[in-house]
Write an enzyme that holds these catalytic residues in place. Structure first.
Site, mmCIF file in Angstrom:
data_model
loop_
_atom_site.group_PDB
_atom_site.id
_atom_site.type_symbol
_atom_site.label_atom_id
_atom_site.label_comp_id
_atom_site.label_asym_id
_atom_site.label_seq_id
_atom_site.Cartn_x
_atom_site.Cartn_y
_atom_site.Cartn_z
ATOM 1 C CE LYS B 84 -3.912 2.129 2.744
ATOM 2 N NZ LYS B 84 -4.550 2.001 3.914
ATOM 3 C CB SER B 159 -7.859 3.834 2.948
ATOM 4 O OG SER B 159 -7.206 3.366 4.133
ATOM 5 C CB SER B 183 -7.994 1.127 6.025
ATOM 6 O OG SER B 183 -8.800 2.350 6.177
#
Lengths: 488, 491, 96
Positions: B84, B159, B183
């Site tokens: 990420k 997210s 997330s």
């Protein structure tokens, strides 16, 4: 009526002192000498505030803080909390400073001071840890002005020491500031080198009519880097506030800077609007735990502190407060002085003090040295003082010998013997010398007998010259007086 | 041989060790699949094919040496991984899904990245995310949204939507995410894969770009719980660069083949089965719990009475911490900088122009919650209610070993469905927020599909530092079900 | 419901150094007010004896030995800088 008759200044001081640790407060970057380091050579992602970085507390910085807090008689909190102080400025990489707010490391201490008004005590409200900011340098070149940011100083461990508003004179402010500096130096926490900006002052001053108990509006003076600036700016503010109050106006709550060149304070438009720092506990750091064992260990390692030594010098050696104060201004000096006394029993402390503070200091100045690397050892100086005290040499000879000792590294004894400097105290020798001088200067003797008493000093000089400076002046004076008296 | 990209982490590691497959082959297979599917899915912000192949070749050399017996097999040697874009990888652009870090290249690795690289992983690239981890759909990315591989009209969750989509689409066998309010767990659930939010303090946060400092954790995505457990010990452990990382031994997370859950007590919190949940979600979760029961677990009704306050507590604490964490983005030292003649203008314009709407909204909210006169009512009070939420869990764990719950009130919603209504978006997080507030670990795994064939997941929350118990339960479930072996139909 | 006024929104934006358009200010005024309305629910609870949770971790000492290590070179530090000069970050004049 002076300002001080009319008004009582109420002054508090905030002192920020950099700590002489190897590494910064929250990262492992080295702590460099700001005056010699190249810009941005001691910066890492942490103190640069890059995305993703985290602070970790420097153990020694905490240790130093504990020692200072103990030296100031503070209570140490078993746990204290770091907090974020949020504001924006280009020298503040994270956009917040990690400091301590509601739960600081230490509180409720005091610092004794001595001024012309006697002994006093200034209470210390709190001592806490925080990190320093970077440095902004303003540049004016072609095409306008701008600033450059150097982050070497960002993250350097800082101790913030806040006093209660217990000072009422400029003298007290100076004494407190110097006392703090002495403690910081004694503990080896801070070099005390004011020119390097390692200690900074902020003064809060308000005025009230003498006799009143209500506090007036305070003005804060920031960024004072020297004792001179501190004294002058405080003096200026006191007068300025007095004038304002005499005009019947109120003093505005403001923050000002000090313009050294023009000798005035000027309003600083605040870096952060209305100081809404939005403090909250630092989530990246656990509470700082300082247990009893750590405190006791620090306490055991405290050296004798300046105020204690000062008091002891007065009591033990019957030195004046003034002399004691000078001798304890630096730890090295106090240690040196006592070493001299230890090596020279029979020499009076007063005499030793005079020589250390007078002749030794003059010598060091001329050689560009200081007490951290003195030109002669305490033993050596002790030897000289013993010879002087025993009457083997006189004062002026001793001064010459001192210089010779520093240059050659020889002991006083060696130089006195090699150069035959032992002063002459033998009564008959002196008596003969005086007789000869008076006989050779019959004219002056007549003028002396006629009333020109000042010639007595001239005769003395002549005798000493004949003795090549080696006669014991006390003996010469007495013999000269005796012989002159018989002529009358 | 099956498509290499269908290999799980464990199978891939075995194939790599035996020499059946080279890291280069596996990495190239992932990169090829990424090329093919990216135009539709857009899981990545930055691909690092050269770096990946370099690392793969290095891994192959080490694999060969280990096979010869002249070295040990590093635990994850040769394994491709997606990261990420909120974690720093040295020398690789790190944007956090934001315009304000569009060209930021960090000069250091996050600690978890260091550890994974030392263990031999190959970094495929940086995945898409909601800007600065603020969001629940990956629609807040400045680089465009990622699409759910199960249905391209739907969000992958957020997210960490890019990482979840990458794993679900078989672009990578595993990926890293971050979980501050759900997330990792929510996108895992939306994408039909497994995702771990570890205990706060279990993984170092050094190099994890901060959003909510007291809530942030690095998380792991993979297609099976066993895969997640394989990465776990490599990443865990105290880090001298992170004062909030715990110095605790890493528990043994080797998983047994046994699916026996006798002795395990699983709590069912009433407050997580509320009106307004999609019926399919509730049904599938309850069925999964039945399955756990059938494996021997005792199911015990419990109450976590302060659950309903988690949302307001979170949306005061996280933005408050974020407002300070994002103050460093000022256009002076790195990142997007608006050219201005005056310094404060640079600050205001760089931030105003570089941050997206959701980020600005949360900075405003956080600044307000901390501001003079409001601290006690908002931030101060939220931290106190947080204590109550934490105590709910502590009390529950006196009588159960794990708490079972849905992950989200529904399956993945459609792109654009909530973008005009921030509060509706925030309500997506109600089931995941409490674990972050209490600091407890949460493991999400798939439990079925709804009427529109969209994946549904559930989560298990455990005691602090007892991820091993969560792995055990979920692994047992995956031995008797096959949801985790389903994959979306893609080109 | 207390709605945030435009002045309050502007004040917060100034504290946060965010340049907002008129449209953004109006929108945030609405949205923040709605969120704070929800947050008001927290007032229902009695938290008088409850300590705040600043961290979910147990209290313990985490300290770093005082050892200096080299960091970034000036080039590395300034590699991301929008404006640099003489190995420092360059900033235009500051008008308060």
């Amino acid at each position: 009526m002076t300002t001080y008759d009319e008004f009582e200044p109420v002054i508090g001081l905030e002192v920020h002192a950099e700590m002489q640790t190897q590494s910064k407060m929250f990262c492992s970057c080295p702590v460099l000498d700001a005056t010699t380091a190249q810009a941005n050579t001691a910066v890492c992602p942490v103190c640069a505030g890059m995305p993703g970085v985290l602070p970790v507390v420097n153990q020694r910085a905490v240790d130093y803080a504990i020692r200072v807090a103990l030296a100031l008689g503070c209570t140490i909190a078993p746990t204290s909390i770091f907090a974020r102080k949020n504001y924006f400025y280009p020298d503040l990489p994270k956009g917040y400073q990690i400091s301590q707010y509601e739960e600081p490391l230490a509180q409720h201490g005091l610092l004794p001071i001595i001024t012309s008004e006697g002994e006093g005590v200034i209470r210390v409200r709190r001592v806490h840890l925080e990190e320093d900011t970077g440095k902004l340098t303003h540049v004016t070149g072609e095409g306008g002005s701008y600033s450059l940011v150097d982050l070497n100083r960002a993250g350097v461990p800082l101790l913030e020491i806040v006093s209660e508003p217990d000072m009422h004179t400029i003298e007290a402010v100076r004494a407190y500031a110097e006392g703090l500096r002495a403690i910081l130096r004694y503990l080896g926490v801070n070099s005390g080198d004011m020119e390097k900006g390692v200690i900074r002052f902020e003064a809060n001053i308000s005025l009230r009519p003498r006799g009143s108990q209500t506090l007036g509006t305070r003005v804060e003076i920031k960024n004072l880097n020297s004792f001179r600036a501190l004294e002058r700016s405080v003096a200026y503010q006191i007068e300025r506030q007095a004038e304002t109050l005499r005009r019947g106006e109120t003093v505005a709550l403001e923050t000002v800077g000090w313009n050294e060149a023009e000798g005035v304070t000027f309003i600083q438009r605040s870096k952060e609007e209305a100081h809404d720092y939005r403090y909250f506990p630092e989530p990246d750091l656990p509470p700082l735990v300082v247990d009893e064992a750590w405190v006791e260990k620090a306490r055991a390692l405290l050296p004798e502190l300046p105020q204690a030594i000062l008091r002891r010098f007065q009591q033990q050696y019957q030195l004046s407060a003034y002399d004691a104060g000078l001798l304890t201004a630096e730890r090295d000096l106090a240690v040196y002085f006592e070493a001299v006394l230890a090596a020279a029993p029979g020499v009076s402390p007063k005499q030793a003090a005079n020589w250390v503070l007078g002749d030794l200091f003059a010598l060091m100045n001329s050689l560009g040295r200081d007490i951290s690397s003195p030109p002669l050892s305490p033993d050596a100086l002790a030897g000289l003082l013993q010879a002087l005290s025993a009457g083997q040499i006189n004062n002026s000879t001793a001064k010459t010998v001192l210089t010779e000792m520093a240059a050659s590294g020889k002991s006083a004894r060696q130089i006195i013997d090699e150069r035959g400097l032992t002063q002459i105290s033998d009564a008959s020798f002196v008596s003969d010398l005086v007789q000869r001088v008076l006989a050779e200067n019959a004219g002056e003797v007549e003028r002396y007998r006629a009333g020109k008493e000042s010639l007595g000093q001239w005769f003395f000089g002549q005798v000493m010259r004949q003795a090549q400076g080696k006669a014991n002046p006390q003996v010469v004076r007495e013999e000269l007086q005796r012989q002159l008296d018989t002529l009358k | 041989m099956t498509d290499l990209t269908d290999l799980t982490v464990l199978d891939a590691l075995q194939a790599l060790r035996s020499g059946q497959v080279s890291s280069r082959e596996l990495t190239q297979a992932c990169l090829d699949r990424i090329s093919r599917l990216e135009p539709a899915i857009r899981a990545f912000i930055t691909l690092t094919p050269e770096l990946a192949l370099q690392q793969a070749d290095e891994a192959d050399r080490k694999l060969a040496a280990a096979r010869r017996g002249s070295a040990n097999f590093a635990p994850l040697l040769g394994l491709p991984l997606a990261v990420k874009d909120v974690l720093t990888v040295k020398g690789v652009r790190c944007t956090c899904g934001s315009r304000i870090l569009e060209n930021f290249v960090p000069p250091f690795n996050a600690t978890v990245i260091e550890r994974l690289l030392a263990a031999g992983v190959v970094v495929l690239g940086k995945t898409n995310m909601d800007e600065f981890a603020m969001g629940s759909s990956t629609e807040n990315s400045a680089y465009g949204p990622t699409r759910n591989p199960w249905n391209l009209e739907h969000v992958p969750g957020g997210s960490s939507g890019g990482s979840a989509a990458a794993v679900a689409a078989h672009m990578a066998p595993a990926a890293l995410g971050s979980d501050t309010g759900g997330s990792v767990r929510q996108p895992a659930s939306y994408c039909g894969i497994s995702g771990l939010k570890p205990t706060y303090g279990r993984f170092s946060r050094y190099g994890l770009v901060a959003y909510g400092s007291s809530l942030d954790t690095v998380g792991i995505f993979a297609r099976t719980v066993a895969d997640v457990a394989a990465l776990f010990p490599v990443m865990a452990g105290m880090d001298p660069l992170d004062a909030t990382s715990m110095d605790l031994p890493v528990p043994d997370t080797t998983l047994s083949a046994s699916a026996d859950l006798k002795g395990m007590r699983i709590g069912l919190p009433a407050e997580y089965f509320i009106d307004g949940m999609q019926p399919a979600v509730e049904n599938l979760v309850r069925q999964a719990i039945e399955t756990l029961h059938s494996l021997g677990a005792e199911i015990i009704p419990i109450s976590l009475p302060h659950t309903e306050y988690a949302l307001p507590v979170y949306y005061l604490i996280a933005p408050a911490e974020a407002s300070a964490n994002l103050a460093r983005y000022d256009g002076i030292r790195f990142g997007f900088s608006q050219q201005e003649d005056e310094m404060w203008a640079i600050f205001r314009e760089s931030r105003g122009g570089g941050f997206g709407q959701e980020v600005k909204r949360r900075i405003m909210l956080g600044t307000y919650a901390l501001s003079a006169g409001y601290y006690d009512a908002y931030y101060g009070r939220a931290q106190k209610v947080r204590t109550l939420i934490k105590r709910d869990f502590e009390k529950a764990f006196e009588s159960v070993d794990a708490v079972a719950a849905p992950v989200a009130p529904s399956s993945a919603f459609r792109l654009g469905e909530h973008t005009d209504d921030p509060i509706a978006m925030y309500l997506e997080d109600v089931f995941t927020l409490p674990a972050n507030l209490a600091g407890v670990p949460g493991l999400a795994f798939p439990v079925g599909f709804d009427g529109s064939s969209m994946p549904v997941g559930m989560q298990l929350m455990g005691r602090h530092y007892r991820e091993d118990q969560l792995f055990k339960i979920a692994h047992a479930y995956q031995q008797v079900t096959d949801w985790h072996r389903r994959s979306p139909q893609l080109a | 419901m207390t709605k945030l006024s435009l002045a309050e929104v502007e004040h917060i934006a100034q504290l946060a150094r965010l340049e907002l358009t008129a449209e953004e200010k109006a929108r945030y005024s609405e949205q923040l007010s709605a969120i704070l309305e929800h947050a008001a629910r927290l007032q229902e609870l009695d938290t008088s004896d409850i300590p705040p949770t600043s961290s979910v971790l147990p209290t313990r000492s985490v300290l770093r030995p005082d050892v200096a290590r080299p960091g970034l070179t000036p080039d590395e530090l300034l590699s991301n800088a929008p404006r640099a000069e003489q190995n420092q970050f360059r900033v235009p004049p500051i008008l308060e």
